[in-house]
Design a protein around this motif. Structure first.
Motif, PDB file in Angstrom:
ATOM      1  N   LYS A   1     -11.941   2.582 -10.168  1.00  0.00           N
ATOM      2  CA  LYS A   1     -10.507   2.516 -10.430  1.00  0.00           C
ATOM      3  C   LYS A   1      -9.782   3.246  -9.311  1.00  0.00           C
ATOM      4  CE  LYS A   1      -7.015   3.504 -13.971  1.00  0.00           C
ATOM      5  NZ  LYS A   1      -6.760   4.144 -15.292  1.00  0.00           N
ATOM      6  N   VAL A   2      -8.914   2.553  -8.582  1.00  0.00           N
ATOM      7  CA  VAL A   2      -8.313   3.131  -7.391  1.00  0.00           C
ATOM      8  C   VAL A   2      -6.831   2.776  -7.296  1.00  0.00           C
ATOM      9  CG1 VAL A   2      -9.017   1.170  -5.954  1.00  0.00           C
ATOM     10  CG2 VAL A   2      -8.590   3.377  -4.880  1.00  0.00           C
ATOM     11  N   ARG A   3      -6.061   3.710  -6.747  1.00  0.00           N
ATOM     12  CA  ARG A   3      -4.629   3.489  -6.500  1.00  0.00           C
ATOM     13  C   ARG A   3      -4.376   3.655  -4.997  1.00  0.00           C
ATOM     14  NH1 ARG A   3      -1.140   7.608  -9.496  1.00  0.00           N
ATOM     15  NH2 ARG A   3      -1.594   6.254 -11.271  1.00  0.00           N
ATOM     16  N   ALA A   4      -3.749   2.661  -4.404  1.00  0.00           N
ATOM     17  CA  ALA A   4      -3.393   2.711  -2.989  1.00  0.00           C
ATOM     18  C   ALA A   4      -2.012   3.350  -2.855  1.00  0.00           C
ATOM     19  CB  ALA A   4      -3.397   1.315  -2.389  1.00  0.00           C
ATOM     20  N   ILE A   5      -1.936   4.479  -2.177  1.00  0.00           N
ATOM     21  CA  ILE A   5      -0.660   5.166  -1.971  1.00  0.00           C
ATOM     22  C   ILE A   5      -0.226   4.908  -0.533  1.00  0.00           C
ATOM     23  CG2 ILE A   5       0.531   7.388  -2.005  1.00  0.00           C
ATOM     24  CD1 ILE A   5      -1.574   8.335  -4.047  1.00  0.00           C
ATOM     25  N   ILE A   6       0.891   4.200  -0.396  1.00  0.00           N
ATOM     26  CA  ILE A   6       1.346   3.729   0.910  1.00  0.00           C
ATOM     27  C   ILE A   6       2.727   4.292   1.227  1.00  0.00           C
ATOM     28  CG2 ILE A   6      -0.073   1.652   0.909  1.00  0.00           C
ATOM     29  CD1 ILE A   6       2.274   0.098  -0.207  1.00  0.00           C
ATOM     30  N   HIS A   7       3.146   4.109   2.471  1.00  0.00           N
ATOM     31  CA  HIS A   7       4.393   4.712   2.944  1.00  0.00           C
ATOM     32  C   HIS A   7       5.608   3.834   2.659  1.00  0.00           C
ATOM     33  CE1 HIS A   7       7.054   7.193   5.297  1.00  0.00           C
ATOM     34  NE2 HIS A   7       7.320   6.206   6.124  1.00  0.00           N
ATOM     35  N   LYS A   8       5.405   2.509   2.684  1.00  0.00           N
ATOM     36  CA  LYS A   8       6.541   1.616   2.473  1.00  0.00           C
ATOM     37  C   LYS A   8       6.096   0.312   1.810  1.00  0.00           C
ATOM     38  CE  LYS A   8       6.218   0.450   7.389  1.00  0.00           C
ATOM     39  NZ  LYS A   8       6.937   0.428   8.681  1.00  0.00           N
ATOM     40  N   GLU A   9       7.049  -0.343   1.192  1.00  0.00           N
ATOM     41  CA  GLU A   9       6.802  -1.557   0.404  1.00  0.00           C
ATOM     42  C   GLU A   9       6.115  -2.647   1.218  1.00  0.00           C
ATOM     43  OE1 GLU A   9       7.086  -3.729  -3.220  1.00  0.00           O
ATOM     44  OE2 GLU A   9       7.811  -1.687  -2.857  1.00  0.00           O
ATOM     45  N   SER A  10       6.514  -2.806   2.472  1.00  0.00           N
ATOM     46  CA  SER A  10       5.979  -3.897   3.297  1.00  0.00           C
ATOM     47  C   SER A  10       4.479  -3.776   3.534  1.00  0.00           C
ATOM     48  CB  SER A  10       6.710  -3.950   4.642  1.00  0.00           C
ATOM     49  OG  SER A  10       6.526  -2.730   5.352  1.00  0.00           O
ATOM     50  N   GLN A  11       3.921  -2.579   3.370  1.00  0.00           N
ATOM     51  CA  GLN A  11       2.491  -2.397   3.601  1.00  0.00           C
ATOM     52  C   GLN A  11       1.629  -3.025   2.508  1.00  0.00           C
ATOM     53  OE1 GLN A  11       2.485   1.936   4.040  1.00  0.00           O
ATOM     54  NE2 GLN A  11       2.050   1.703   6.220  1.00  0.00           N
ATOM     55  N   LYS A  12       2.242  -3.409   1.399  1.00  0.00           N
ATOM     56  CA  LYS A  12       1.480  -4.042   0.315  1.00  0.00           C
ATOM     57  C   LYS A  12       0.794  -5.310   0.782  1.00  0.00           C
ATOM     58  CE  LYS A  12       4.010  -2.330  -3.731  1.00  0.00           C
ATOM     59  NZ  LYS A  12       4.795  -2.691  -4.930  1.00  0.00           N
ATOM     60  N   ASP A  13       1.387  -5.993   1.763  1.00  0.00           N
ATOM     61  CA  ASP A  13       0.808  -7.237   2.258  1.00  0.00           C
ATOM     62  C   ASP A  13      -0.552  -7.030   2.916  1.00  0.00           C
ATOM     63  OD1 ASP A  13       3.095  -8.531   1.413  1.00  0.00           O
ATOM     64  OD2 ASP A  13       4.065  -8.490   3.379  1.00  0.00           O
ATOM     65  N   LYS A  14      -0.847  -5.806   3.346  1.00  0.00           N
ATOM     66  CA  LYS A  14      -2.113  -5.513   4.010  1.00  0.00           C
ATOM     67  C   LYS A  14      -3.226  -5.186   3.025  1.00  0.00           C
ATOM     68  CE  LYS A  14       0.164  -3.429   8.053  1.00  0.00           C
ATOM     69  NZ  LYS A  14       0.249  -2.201   8.896  1.00  0.00           N
ATOM     70  N   LEU A  15      -2.861  -4.950   1.772  1.00  0.00           N
ATOM     71  CA  LEU A  15      -3.821  -4.436   0.791  1.00  0.00           C
ATOM     72  C   LEU A  15      -4.564  -5.552   0.071  1.00  0.00           C
ATOM     73  CD1 LEU A  15      -1.538  -1.698  -0.814  1.00  0.00           C
ATOM     74  CD2 LEU A  15      -3.304  -1.365   0.930  1.00  0.00           C
ATOM     75  N   PRO A  16      -5.727  -5.229  -0.493  1.00  0.00           N
ATOM     76  CA  PRO A  16      -6.430  -6.200  -1.336  1.00  0.00           C
ATOM     77  C   PRO A  16      -5.549  -6.625  -2.516  1.00  0.00           C
ATOM     78  CG  PRO A  16      -7.836  -4.321  -0.838  1.00  0.00           C
ATOM     79  CD  PRO A  16      -6.471  -3.971  -0.349  1.00  0.00           C
ATOM     80  N   LYS A  17      -5.715  -7.843  -2.964  1.00  0.00           N
ATOM     81  CA  LYS A  17      -4.895  -8.358  -4.059  1.00  0.00           C
ATOM     82  C   LYS A  17      -5.183  -7.624  -5.370  1.00  0.00           C
ATOM     83  CE  LYS A  17      -4.371 -13.024  -2.177  1.00  0.00           C
ATOM     84  NZ  LYS A  17      -4.614 -14.472  -2.404  1.00  0.00           N
ATOM     85  N   ASN A  18      -4.149  -7.506  -6.169  1.00  0.00           N
ATOM     86  CA  ASN A  18      -4.239  -6.958  -7.528  1.00  0.00           C
ATOM     87  C   ASN A  18      -4.635  -5.481  -7.583  1.00  0.00           C
ATOM     88  OD1 ASN A  18      -3.667  -9.570  -8.581  1.00  0.00           O
ATOM     89  ND2 ASN A  18      -5.824 -10.116  -8.341  1.00  0.00           N
ATOM     90  N   ILE A  19      -4.440  -4.762  -6.488  1.00  0.00           N
ATOM     91  CA  ILE A  19      -4.740  -3.336  -6.509  1.00  0.00           C
ATOM     92  C   ILE A  19      -3.498  -2.556  -6.927  1.00  0.00           C
ATOM     93  CG2 ILE A  19      -4.129  -2.880  -4.081  1.00  0.00           C
ATOM     94  CD1 ILE A  19      -6.594  -1.001  -4.038  1.00  0.00           C
ATOM     95  N   GLU A  20      -3.698  -1.493  -7.699  1.00  0.00           N
ATOM     96  CA  GLU A  20      -2.563  -0.660  -8.107  1.00  0.00           C
ATOM     97  C   GLU A  20      -2.010   0.094  -6.895  1.00  0.00           C
ATOM     98  OE1 GLU A  20      -1.749   3.281 -10.845  1.00  0.00           O
ATOM     99  OE2 GLU A  20      -3.174   1.785 -11.577  1.00  0.00           O
TER     100      GLU A  20
END
Length: 293
Positions: free
Chosen positions: A32-51
């Motif tokens: 179970k993992v949460r990706a903590i990113i700096h800005k909204e646009s970085q979500k496009d780089k992440l694996p799908k369906n990750i918190e």
């Protein structure tokens, strides 16, 4: 301390070159993992369906919100930033205040090196963490095996070197780093430890260029360029103002290379790490070498 989910891991800096392979490895483990990113646009780089959660390392309130409920935090700081110590202090304090059990810090090999300012700042963060009440682990990776490709002019088949091409390095494949970190994060027995994670091979830049050339069946020429010029280009690419910090690193490499010991990596992986040849095969597979990528 608050009762947080014992299997919940957060990755700060999850959308970068280091964070994404670690995320993928943890997902593969079923963590179970949460990706903590700096800005909204970085979500496009992440694996799908990750918190995901968004936080600014300058803003403790945003970090506190992003880290709620986490048991373990893996903190990957931004590269070449003036506020490195301030950011590390904010992350540490937020982890403690949210009741996080363990903080794992992504530092750098040979952090206690004042002649490389960004290493020295990481050492200062290490000291803050070690002297705190939180359970900690510190990861100190060597230069990535993928790094020489960032020095490449792929169109002209040239490797631009801002340091002596005869100095020795012990590069680590990002895949091995990600596997080692995922084991550190999910297995017991890694508390209050500092791990130097270096590859097994001792290679200079000439040998690396020869390996790349063998894989692509083309000669890769090394072009020596003043460290300041390389630092300016790297700072522009990284959107960093730390030109002279990057130059100091290149100048250190020019005098000393960057060597480490592979024992910690092999012990944690429980198998041999990838060779530089294997890494380049993987990285260059299905890529058009006549253009930048």
């Amino acid at each position: 301390m608050k009762e947080n989910d014992k299997n919940f891991i957060g990755i700060i800096g999850a959308a970068g070159q280091t964070g994404i392979p670690i995320l993928n490895r943890l997902i593969k483990k079923g963590t179970k993992v949460r990706a903590i990113i700096h800005k909204e646009s970085q979500k496009d780089k992440l694996p799908k369906n990750i918190e995901t959660a968004i936080a600014d390392n300058r803003n403790k309130n945003s970090l506190l919100q992003a880290m709620k409920g986490l048991n373990t935090v893996y903190y990957i700081p931004p590269v070449f930033i003036e506020e490195e110590v301030e950011f590390g202090k904010n992350v540490l304090e937020s982890a403690i205040e949210t009741g996080c059990y363990r903080l794992v810090y992504h530092s750098v090999m040979h952090s206690k090196t004042p002649s490389m300012p960004h290493h020295w700042k990481k050492y200062q963060v290490e000291e803050l963490i070690r002297k705190s009440d939180i359970v900690w682990t510190i990861v100190q990776p060597s230069m990535y095996s993928q790094t020489p490709l960032s020095f490449m002019n792929h169109k002209n088949l040239k490797l631009n070197a801002g340091f002596d091409d005869k100095k020795i390095f012990t590069p680590i494949d990002l895949r091995d780093l990600a596997e080692a970190v995922s084991n550190i994060l999910t297995e017991k027995g890694h508390e209050y430890k500092v791990y130097e994670l270096a590859g097994k091979e001792r290679l200079d830049l000439r040998e690396m260029s020869q390996i790349i050339g063998k894989i692509v069946n083309k000669e890769i020429k090394i072009v020596r360029i003043p460290s300041l010029i390389v630092a300016i280009a790297a700072a522009y690419k990284l959107k960093s103002k730390e030109i002279f910090t990057i130059k100091a690193m290149l100048d250190y490499y020019n005098k000393n290379g960057f060597e480490g010991n592979s024992k910690d990596l092999i012990d944690i992986l429980r198998h041999e790490p990838h060779t530089f040849y294997e890494t380049m095969q993987y990285e260059l597979k299905n890529k058009n070498f006549d253009r930048n990528y």
